[in-house]
Design an enzyme around this catalytic site. Structure first.
Site: not given
Ligand code: PXP
Length: 237
Positions: A9, A45
């Site tokens: 991400n 996102h």
């Molecule tokens: N999955 C989803 C649906 C999310 O909204 C996020 C955060 O944007 C993540 C995974 C990744 O989370 P993190 O940044 O805590 O690894």
């Protein structure tokens, strides 16, 4: 058992860019380095307030990502229109509150199933794979299976916050098993890091993880390619 796939991400890359409303760092460049480090997919996102990732980023990433592009978005008509225009490989529907710092929990599919059904139909008709971010709750998993979507992403946020709590881990394990039994591809993510990911990797049904904050944080010190490679090494089975 196959290795767990890693979706990286890159929202935080755009967050740094937006801190100065500048042009760098560029999520496209970051995606390339993440892929060189072994990422199996790139996730961003696109929030309703466009606080970090913009539509232009999604367009550029769709053209440059070599693995697969997964775009998280709220379950709204406006967002589905963007998806139909940009055609990412996968859309993950998430709940979204404007004031939240990050996604706070799973989408309530039990409550909103009927409302999101037509949105999902549009995405699937455009050959976009659909995943829904849900809490590790059997009712939510069953409601997802009824929607005929190919995948679910199980929220590991509570497990991460509980610092590896056994009860939270067991709930994820149970939800993953049920989802897989119902024919869904099982993904997981939120709050995972280099320390707490091991017990999640041990859950056989989980095929893919989406990880952002921990990887970008480590990248500040060791570089993005290396940070991704270090996480990939932890996803071996
Ligand atoms: N999955 C989803 C649906 C999310 O909204 C996020 C955060 O944007 C993540 C995974 C990744 O989370 P993190 O940044 O805590 O690894």
């Amino acid at each position: 058992m196959k290795d767990v796939k890693l979706g990286v991400n890159l929202d935080h890359i755009a967050t740094i860019r937006e801190a100065r409303k500048a042009e760098e760092p560029d999520p496209v460049q970051a995606a390339l380095l993440a892929e060189l480090g072994g990422a199996d997919g790139i996730t961003v996102h696109l929030r309703a307030d466009r606080r970090h990732i913009k539509e232009r980023d999604v367009e550029l990433l769709r053209r440059t990502v070599k693995t697969m592009l997964n775009v998280e978005m709220g379950a709204t008509e406006e967002m589905v229109e963007v998806a139909l225009k940009t055609l990412p490989h996968q859309v993950t529907l998430v709940p979204e509150r404007r004031e939240e710092i990050t996604t706070e929990g799973g989408l309530d599919v039990v409550l909103q199933g009927e409302f999101i059904k037509p949105l999902i139909s549009k995405l699937l008709a455009a050959e976009i794979a659909v995943s829904i971010f849900v809490d590790p709750d059997p009712e939510q998993i069953r409601a997802c299976a009824k929607l005929g979507i190919p995948a679910v992403e199980i929220n590991t946020g509570r497990y991460a916050e509980s610092e590896g709590g056994e009860k939270e881990l067991f709930a994820i394990e149970k939800a993953a098993r049920l989802a897989s039994k119902l024919g869904l591809k099982v993904l997981a993510g939120h709050g995972l890091n280099y320390w707490n990911v091991k017990d999640i990797v041990a859950i056989e049904e989980i095929e893919e993880l989406n990880i952002g904050h921990a990887i970008v944080s480590r990248a500040v010190f060791v570089g993005l390619k290396e940070a991704v490679a270090q996480m990939k090494a932890l996803l071996r089975r």
